[in-house]
Design a protein around this motif. Sequence first.
Motif, PDB file in Angstrom:
ATOM      1  N   GLY A   1       0.814  -1.213   0.000  1.00  0.00           N
ATOM      2  CA  GLY A   1       0.000   0.000   0.000  1.00  0.00           C
ATOM      3  C   GLY A   1       0.846   1.261   0.000  1.00  0.00           C
ATOM      4  N   ILE A   2       1.925   1.238   0.783  1.00  0.00           N
ATOM      5  CA  ILE A   2       2.822   2.400   0.805  1.00  0.00           C
ATOM      6  C   ILE A   2       3.399   2.647  -0.586  1.00  0.00           C
ATOM      7  CG2 ILE A   2       5.055   3.247   1.644  1.00  0.00           C
ATOM      8  CD1 ILE A   2       4.396   1.829   4.340  1.00  0.00           C
ATOM      9  N   VAL A   3       3.873   1.596  -1.208  1.00  0.00           N
ATOM     10  CA  VAL A   3       4.474   1.735  -2.539  1.00  0.00           C
ATOM     11  C   VAL A   3       3.443   2.246  -3.546  1.00  0.00           C
ATOM     12  CG1 VAL A   3       5.519   0.469  -4.465  1.00  0.00           C
ATOM     13  CG2 VAL A   3       6.274   0.020  -2.110  1.00  0.00           C
ATOM     14  N   LEU A   4       2.265   1.616  -3.558  1.00  0.00           N
ATOM     15  CA  LEU A   4       1.249   1.977  -4.555  1.00  0.00           C
ATOM     16  C   LEU A   4       0.587   3.321  -4.255  1.00  0.00           C
ATOM     17  CD1 LEU A   4      -0.414  -1.521  -5.016  1.00  0.00           C
ATOM     18  CD2 LEU A   4       1.070  -0.331  -6.643  1.00  0.00           C
ATOM     19  N   PHE A   5       0.157   3.523  -3.013  1.00  0.00           N
ATOM     20  CA  PHE A   5      -0.573   4.739  -2.656  1.00  0.00           C
ATOM     21  C   PHE A   5       0.370   5.939  -2.612  1.00  0.00           C
ATOM     22  CE2 PHE A   5      -2.526   7.847   0.126  1.00  0.00           C
ATOM     23  CZ  PHE A   5      -3.861   7.818  -0.235  1.00  0.00           C
ATOM     24  N   SER A   6       1.320   5.894  -1.683  1.00  0.00           N
ATOM     25  CA  SER A   6       2.214   7.041  -1.539  1.00  0.00           C
ATOM     26  C   SER A   6       3.103   7.205  -2.764  1.00  0.00           C
ATOM     27  CB  SER A   6       3.065   6.888  -0.269  1.00  0.00           C
ATOM     28  OG  SER A   6       2.241   6.962   0.876  1.00  0.00           O
ATOM     29  N   GLY A   7       3.603   6.100  -3.301  1.00  0.00           N
ATOM     30  CA  GLY A   7       4.459   6.188  -4.482  1.00  0.00           C
ATOM     31  C   GLY A   7       3.763   6.849  -5.655  1.00  0.00           C
ATOM     32  N   SER A   8       2.515   6.464  -5.903  1.00  0.00           N
ATOM     33  CA  SER A   8       1.793   7.070  -7.027  1.00  0.00           C
ATOM     34  C   SER A   8       1.515   8.550  -6.778  1.00  0.00           C
ATOM     35  CB  SER A   8       0.495   6.312  -7.316  1.00  0.00           C
ATOM     36  OG  SER A   8      -0.426   6.441  -6.250  1.00  0.00           O
ATOM     37  N   LEU A   9       1.246   8.913  -5.522  1.00  0.00           N
ATOM     38  CA  LEU A   9       1.005  10.330  -5.218  1.00  0.00           C
ATOM     39  C   LEU A   9       2.281  11.155  -5.329  1.00  0.00           C
ATOM     40  CD1 LEU A   9      -1.582  10.235  -2.286  1.00  0.00           C
ATOM     41  CD2 LEU A   9      -1.985  10.639  -4.716  1.00  0.00           C
ATOM     42  N   TYR A  10       3.409  10.594  -4.871  1.00  0.00           N
ATOM     43  CA  TYR A  10       4.684  11.312  -5.046  1.00  0.00           C
ATOM     44  C   TYR A  10       4.943  11.579  -6.530  1.00  0.00           C
ATOM     45  CZ  TYR A  10       6.084  10.260  -0.174  1.00  0.00           C
ATOM     46  OH  TYR A  10       6.160  10.185   1.193  1.00  0.00           O
ATOM     47  N   LEU A  11       4.766  10.544  -7.345  1.00  0.00           N
ATOM     48  CA  LEU A  11       5.000  10.701  -8.784  1.00  0.00           C
ATOM     49  C   LEU A  11       4.013  11.678  -9.414  1.00  0.00           C
ATOM     50  CD1 LEU A  11       5.823   7.020  -9.807  1.00  0.00           C
ATOM     51  CD2 LEU A  11       7.389   8.983  -9.776  1.00  0.00           C
ATOM     52  N   LEU A  12       2.755  11.606  -8.992  1.00  0.00           N
ATOM     53  CA  LEU A  12       1.747  12.537  -9.503  1.00  0.00           C
ATOM     54  C   LEU A  12       2.131  13.977  -9.179  1.00  0.00           C
ATOM     55  CD1 LEU A  12      -1.014  13.351 -10.672  1.00  0.00           C
ATOM     56  CD2 LEU A  12      -2.019  12.759  -8.466  1.00  0.00           C
ATOM     57  N   ALA A  13       2.535  14.209  -7.929  1.00  0.00           N
ATOM     58  CA  ALA A  13       2.904  15.572  -7.525  1.00  0.00           C
ATOM     59  C   ALA A  13       4.109  16.079  -8.313  1.00  0.00           C
ATOM     60  CB  ALA A  13       3.195  15.612  -6.024  1.00  0.00           C
ATOM     61  N   LEU A  14       5.065  15.211  -8.556  1.00  0.00           N
ATOM     62  CA  LEU A  14       6.285  15.640  -9.249  1.00  0.00           C
ATOM     63  C   LEU A  14       6.115  15.782 -10.748  1.00  0.00           C
ATOM     64  CD1 LEU A  14       8.974  13.516  -7.374  1.00  0.00           C
ATOM     65  CD2 LEU A  14       8.584  15.992  -7.180  1.00  0.00           C
ATOM     66  N   THR A  15       5.266  14.940 -11.353  1.00  0.00           N
ATOM     67  CA  THR A  15       5.152  14.937 -12.815  1.00  0.00           C
ATOM     68  C   THR A  15       3.882  15.591 -13.335  1.00  0.00           C
ATOM     69  OG1 THR A  15       4.029  12.793 -12.925  1.00  0.00           O
ATOM     70  CG2 THR A  15       6.459  12.771 -12.918  1.00  0.00           C
ATOM     71  N   GLY A  16       2.833  15.600 -12.517  1.00  0.00           N
ATOM     72  CA  GLY A  16       1.549  16.119 -12.975  1.00  0.00           C
ATOM     73  C   GLY A  16       0.799  15.153 -13.872  1.00  0.00           C
ATOM     74  N   VAL A  17       1.315  13.953 -14.041  1.00  0.00           N
ATOM     75  CA  VAL A  17       0.665  12.948 -14.888  1.00  0.00           C
ATOM     76  C   VAL A  17      -0.519  12.371 -14.124  1.00  0.00           C
ATOM     77  CG1 VAL A  17       0.961  10.755 -16.107  1.00  0.00           C
ATOM     78  CG2 VAL A  17       2.827  12.425 -16.075  1.00  0.00           C
ATOM     79  N   ARG A  18      -1.714  12.767 -14.523  1.00  0.00           N
ATOM     80  CA  ARG A  18      -2.934  12.424 -13.786  1.00  0.00           C
ATOM     81  C   ARG A  18      -3.279  10.935 -13.806  1.00  0.00           C
ATOM     82  NH1 ARG A  18      -4.591  16.087 -10.208  1.00  0.00           N
ATOM     83  NH2 ARG A  18      -4.295  18.168 -10.997  1.00  0.00           N
ATOM     84  N   VAL A  19      -2.860  10.229 -14.821  1.00  0.00           N
ATOM     85  CA  VAL A  19      -3.178   8.807 -14.912  1.00  0.00           C
ATOM     86  C   VAL A  19      -2.578   8.037 -13.728  1.00  0.00           C
ATOM     87  CG1 VAL A  19      -1.230   8.070 -16.347  1.00  0.00           C
ATOM     88  CG2 VAL A  19      -3.414   6.899 -16.532  1.00  0.00           C
ATOM     89  N   LEU A  20      -1.530   8.566 -13.123  1.00  0.00           N
ATOM     90  CA  LEU A  20      -0.942   7.929 -11.941  1.00  0.00           C
ATOM     91  C   LEU A  20      -1.940   7.862 -10.788  1.00  0.00           C
ATOM     92  CD1 LEU A  20       2.569   9.597 -12.111  1.00  0.00           C
ATOM     93  CD2 LEU A  20       2.063   7.168 -12.426  1.00  0.00           C
ATOM     94  N   GLY A  21      -2.896   8.776 -10.785  1.00  0.00           N
ATOM     95  CA  GLY A  21      -3.938   8.759  -9.763  1.00  0.00           C
ATOM     96  C   GLY A  21      -4.795   7.509  -9.808  1.00  0.00           C
ATOM     97  N   ALA A  22      -4.783   6.804 -10.943  1.00  0.00           N
ATOM     98  CA  ALA A  22      -5.549   5.558 -11.056  1.00  0.00           C
ATOM     99  C   ALA A  22      -4.921   4.426 -10.249  1.00  0.00           C
ATOM    100  CB  ALA A  22      -5.668   5.155 -12.528  1.00  0.00           C
ATOM    101  N   ILE A  23      -3.637   4.542  -9.943  1.00  0.00           N
ATOM    102  CA  ILE A  23      -2.938   3.525  -9.153  1.00  0.00           C
ATOM    103  C   ILE A  23      -3.226   3.696  -7.664  1.00  0.00           C
ATOM    104  CG2 ILE A  23      -0.642   2.658  -8.518  1.00  0.00           C
ATOM    105  CD1 ILE A  23       0.288   3.654 -11.295  1.00  0.00           C
ATOM    106  N   THR A  24      -3.455   4.921  -7.248  1.00  0.00           N
ATOM    107  CA  THR A  24      -3.623   5.247  -5.836  1.00  0.00           C
ATOM    108  C   THR A  24      -4.692   4.404  -5.141  1.00  0.00           C
ATOM    109  OG1 THR A  24      -2.917   7.486  -6.396  1.00  0.00           O
ATOM    110  CG2 THR A  24      -3.885   7.171  -4.217  1.00  0.00           C
TER     111      THR A  24
END
Length: 123
Positions: free
Chosen positions: A79-102
């Motif tokens: 959960g940490i990898v998928l939830f927090s990891g996807s949010l970190y990447l979303l914040a840094l890249t702005g790629v919204r599709v990463l929000g689907a992993i959260t």
Amino acid sequence: MNDRQLVAAAAINLFIAVAAGAFGAHGLKAVLSEPMLAIWHTAVTYQMVHALGLFVVALLLPRLPGRLLAWSGGLMLAGIVLFSGSLYLLALTGVRVLGAITPLGGTAFLAAWALLAWRAMAR
């Protein structure tokens, strides 16, 4: 996962969460928009809480041995990898599709806590 592996995973994730929190507060404040900083801080908060959850599972393993707690710890880590990891990447890249992993990470968190409760109530 055994108790030693869970303690190590917890400590590593707490280290990362503290570093990410400081980086967000100091290094990213001038770079990210307010909404993206809020996403970053959500990732930090969930990583911190669930890393502490890993410690709880590690401390309970000797008292409540069995697969359910080991699965609970593994799901918290996933959960940490998928939830927090996807949010970190979303914040840094702005790629919204990463929000689907959260939500997958959120589901792993929910399953981890449910397994912990189930094991605590089991005889």
